[in-house]
Each structure stands twice: as structure tokens, then as C-alpha cells.
Design a protein around this motif. Sequence first.
Motif, short mmCIF file in Angstrom:
data_model
loop_
_atom_site.label_atom_id
_atom_site.label_comp_id
_atom_site.label_asym_id
_atom_site.label_seq_id
_atom_site.Cartn_x
_atom_site.Cartn_y
_atom_site.Cartn_z
N THR A 89 -15.66 -68.50 44.71
CA THR A 89 -14.42 -68.76 43.98
C THR A 89 -13.18 -68.47 44.81
O THR A 89 -12.08 -68.42 44.28
N ASP A 90 -13.35 -68.30 46.13
CA ASP A 90 -12.21 -67.95 46.97
C ASP A 90 -11.09 -68.97 46.91
O ASP A 90 -9.93 -68.64 47.07
N LYS A 91 -11.43 -70.27 46.72
CA LYS A 91 -10.42 -71.31 46.78
C LYS A 91 -9.42 -71.20 45.63
O LYS A 91 -8.35 -71.77 45.69
N GLN A 92 -9.78 -70.49 44.58
CA GLN A 92 -8.90 -70.42 43.43
C GLN A 92 -7.68 -69.55 43.69
O GLN A 92 -6.56 -69.91 43.35
N TYR A 93 -7.88 -68.39 44.27
CA TYR A 93 -6.77 -67.49 44.58
C TYR A 93 -6.78 -67.22 46.08
O TYR A 93 -7.15 -66.15 46.53
N ARG A 94 -6.37 -68.25 46.81
CA ARG A 94 -6.37 -68.16 48.25
C ARG A 94 -4.97 -68.47 48.76
O ARG A 94 -4.42 -69.53 48.46
N GLY A 95 -4.43 -67.54 49.51
CA GLY A 95 -3.05 -67.69 49.93
C GLY A 95 -2.12 -66.99 48.96
O GLY A 95 -2.24 -67.17 47.74
N ARG A 98 0.64 -69.55 47.17
CA ARG A 98 -0.03 -70.50 46.28
C ARG A 98 -0.63 -69.78 45.07
O ARG A 98 -0.57 -70.29 43.94
N SER A 99 -1.17 -68.60 45.28
CA SER A 99 -1.76 -67.84 44.18
C SER A 99 -0.69 -67.35 43.21
O SER A 99 -0.89 -67.37 41.99
N LEU A 100 0.44 -66.92 43.75
CA LEU A 100 1.53 -66.46 42.88
C LEU A 100 2.09 -67.62 42.06
O LEU A 100 2.42 -67.45 40.88
N VAL A 101 2.20 -68.80 42.68
CA VAL A 101 2.67 -69.97 41.95
C VAL A 101 1.70 -70.32 40.84
O VAL A 101 2.10 -70.63 39.71
N ARG A 102 0.41 -70.26 41.14
CA ARG A 102 -0.60 -70.57 40.11
C ARG A 102 -0.51 -69.57 38.97
O ARG A 102 -0.61 -69.92 37.79
N MET A 103 -0.36 -68.30 39.30
CA MET A 103 -0.26 -67.26 38.29
C MET A 103 0.94 -67.53 37.38
O MET A 103 0.87 -67.37 36.15
N TRP A 104 2.06 -67.95 37.98
CA TRP A 104 3.26 -68.23 37.20
C TRP A 104 3.06 -69.45 36.30
O TRP A 104 3.47 -69.46 35.14
N GLY A 111 2.25 -63.06 33.20
CA GLY A 111 1.14 -62.98 34.14
C GLY A 111 1.47 -62.10 35.33
O GLY A 111 0.61 -61.37 35.83
N PHE A 112 2.72 -62.14 35.79
CA PHE A 112 3.14 -61.27 36.89
C PHE A 112 3.06 -59.79 36.50
O PHE A 112 2.74 -58.93 37.31
N MET A 113 3.38 -59.52 35.24
CA MET A 113 3.43 -58.13 34.78
C MET A 113 2.14 -57.70 34.08
O MET A 113 2.08 -56.60 33.53
N ARG A 114 1.12 -58.57 34.08
CA ARG A 114 -0.13 -58.23 33.40
C ARG A 114 -0.73 -56.95 33.96
O ARG A 114 -0.98 -56.83 35.14
N GLY A 115 -0.93 -55.97 33.11
CA GLY A 115 -1.50 -54.70 33.53
C GLY A 115 -0.47 -53.71 34.06
O GLY A 115 -0.81 -52.56 34.34
N ASN A 116 0.81 -54.14 34.17
CA ASN A 116 1.80 -53.22 34.73
C ASN A 116 2.18 -52.10 33.77
O ASN A 116 2.52 -51.00 34.19
N ALA A 184 -7.38 -63.99 34.33
CA ALA A 184 -7.42 -64.82 35.54
C ALA A 184 -8.51 -65.86 35.41
O ALA A 184 -9.65 -65.55 35.06
N THR A 185 -8.21 -67.11 35.71
CA THR A 185 -9.20 -68.17 35.60
C THR A 185 -10.05 -68.21 36.85
O THR A 185 -9.64 -68.75 37.88
N ILE A 186 -11.23 -67.64 36.76
CA ILE A 186 -12.14 -67.54 37.90
C ILE A 186 -13.38 -68.37 37.60
O ILE A 186 -14.02 -68.19 36.56
N ALA A 187 -13.72 -69.27 38.50
CA ALA A 187 -14.91 -70.09 38.31
C ALA A 187 -16.15 -69.24 38.47
O ALA A 187 -16.23 -68.39 39.34
#
Length: 385
Positions: A89-95, A98-104, A111-116, A184-187
Motif C-alpha cells: 500500500t506504499d503508493k497510497q501515502y508516498r511523498g 502528495r500525501s498531505l494534499v490527499r489528506m486534505w 484530517g490534518f488535526m486528526r488525533g491532535n 486513512a484509506t489504506i488498501a
Amino acid sequence: MATTSSANALDVQQPQSSRHAESSPSVSVAGPSSESESATATRSQLSTLISPQVSSYFIAGGIAGAVSRTVVSPLERLKIIQQVQTSATDKQYRGVWRSLVRMWQEEGFRGFMRGNGINCLRIVPYSAVQFTTYEQLKKWFTKYGDRPLDTPTRLLSGALAGITSVCSTYPLDLVRSRLSIATATIALPISPQSTSQASSSSIAQPALSSAYHTSSIAQSAVPKTLAQVEASVSDHLTMFGMTRKVMREEGGLRGLYRGLPATAFGVAPYVGINFAAYEALRGIITPPGKTSVVRKLTCGALAGSISQTLTYPMDVLRRKMQVTGMSALGVRHTGAIDALRYILRTDGVRGLYKGLWPNLLKVSPSIATSFFTYEMVKELLLPPS
């Protein structure tokens, strides 16, 4: 006359006290004095524990922790997601970008503050205990200034402070890790059995699915409507809901301490190196007369980067152990050694450094902000000497 009267009074009372002492056991005479001395010693110890100086350490440490972690909350969550996802599943949150944009795009600012929230709830006592313990241990090991404060003393003080703080707040750290990856959407790899179950169920299993959405569906023996699943999941996405879930499904209170040995083993050198590096760098980068804000922040950023890079594999193991109870991730580990073998077998040594880049981007400003805030608040709170 007053002096003579006082002297005569003492002369008159002396025989009476002597006769009383002769007729009474010696213990009865010493009793009140011993109790008074014990009470005085206890009050002295309490006053030392809650002295303005110790209180300033505690308050400054708590504020420093909350400020530093909030600043880097998106990168903290991204690091945890990258640490626990498998090689498939590395391709989903790689970089990082790009990962921050996807999270947003998927979850927005939330999503940025999830768990904060729980992270701050954890980091306030964690950081407060850590800074306070470190300051007090330095004094104790140096006999309150009688011995020089060398690097081994700083390392030992920092290591013990790290163990103390992590043991006192570990359940909050575990729950925070679960909340960070819950949406988080993880395959996930789909087995033939799960495929047949999905085909017969009224809910189709998506290729990309939230960790707890998948978990809730997979663990249900009876098919549920989508509304029922969503209602069940939403309860798990709160601090108390996640805590109840862990305790209910993973062995009660023991489940909240899953991975503690690996965490303590990794935190001890990390905190020790962090404090020792910071104080050593401060002597080089911020000599007398050159204590600008930029120089102070640079000391913290470099110290955090050095300590985190050297101890990062232990942090990966800690996360693996903390989320091993989440069946949606597909892998369960019996212990830290089992998790280490799995990482080396599936991803090699590179797997021990997953998420290092976003973590370094997070650690530098986080530790810099933490030390700077701590020093600033401590100076404001400490009474003038």
C-alpha cells in the motif's frame, strides 16, 4: 526583675520536669519531638516538590509540548500512516506533499488535526513530566552543583526522564496512534474467503477503505446496513470510544499498554540524546552575547534531527505494536521481536525507516519550538533570584 522572675520560673520548673522524666518512660518524652521532626521533614519534602521552581518546570514543559505538537500535527499523522501501511500500500501515502494534499482532499482541516486533541492531552503531562524529571535528575546527579554536569550525566538524566514520562502517559499515546490512522484509506489484501463473504453481503468491499470502516465490516458476523456501520465507526473515532474498543477487544487494561517495552527501550536513548545534544549545541551555537531566537531554534532543530534519526527504527516498532490489534491492517504481531522480523522479511532494512522524511520535517520545527517555548515560559515563571 522580669529576667529574675523568668530565671526563677525556669528553676522551679526544672525539678518538676526532672521528676516527670524519672517517673515516665523515655519514649513518651521523645515521642512528641520525633513526631514533630517527622512532620517538619514531610512538609519540607512537599514544599520542595511543589516549589515555585519545580512548578515552573512542569508548567513550562506542558505548554511547550502542546504548542510544538499542534504546529506539526499534519506531519505527525502522516508519519504514523506511513509507518503502519504495508509494502503493498506504499503508493497510497508516498511523498510528503502528495500525501498531505490527499489528506486534505479526503478529510479537510479535520484530517490534518486528526488525533491532535488526544495528542495534546497526552503531550502536556508527558512533556511536563519529562522536563521536570530531567531538571531534577540533573541536580540530583550533580549533588546540586557540587559535581560537574558532563555529557554522560545529561544522557542518563534524559534517558530516565524519557522512561518516566512515557510510562505515565502510554495509554494516551496508543489511543492517539489508533485515531490517527482510523480514517486513512489504506488498501488491504483481500483473501478469497473475504471476497466470497463480500459478494454475499449487502455491502461491497472497496479497494481503498478506511482502517476502521474495514475493521467494523470484517468483524461483523451479521450483515449490517451502511448506516449501522457508520454509526458504529463514529463512536470509535473519539478518545473514549477508541479506549473502550481497545479494552473490550484486546484484553482490557493490558491492551492499552501494548508495545510499552519497545517504546521505553526506544524513548530512553532518544530523549537522552535529545537533551544532551541540545545542551552541547547550545554551548556552541549560543555563546554569551549570541542568544538570538534563530540560534536558539537552530539548537533544538539540530538536536531533534540527530536524536530522531539515530533512534527511528525503535519508533517504527513502537507504532507497529500499538496498531497490531487493528485487524483491518491484516497483520498481528506477538511481540517486538516478531514485528522486527516481519519488517525485515517484507521490506528489509528500509522498512525500519518508513516515514523518516516527513518525521524529520516534523521533528526539526517540533523540537525547536518545544525547547524555545520551554525556556521562554520558564524564564517568565521563575521568580527573580
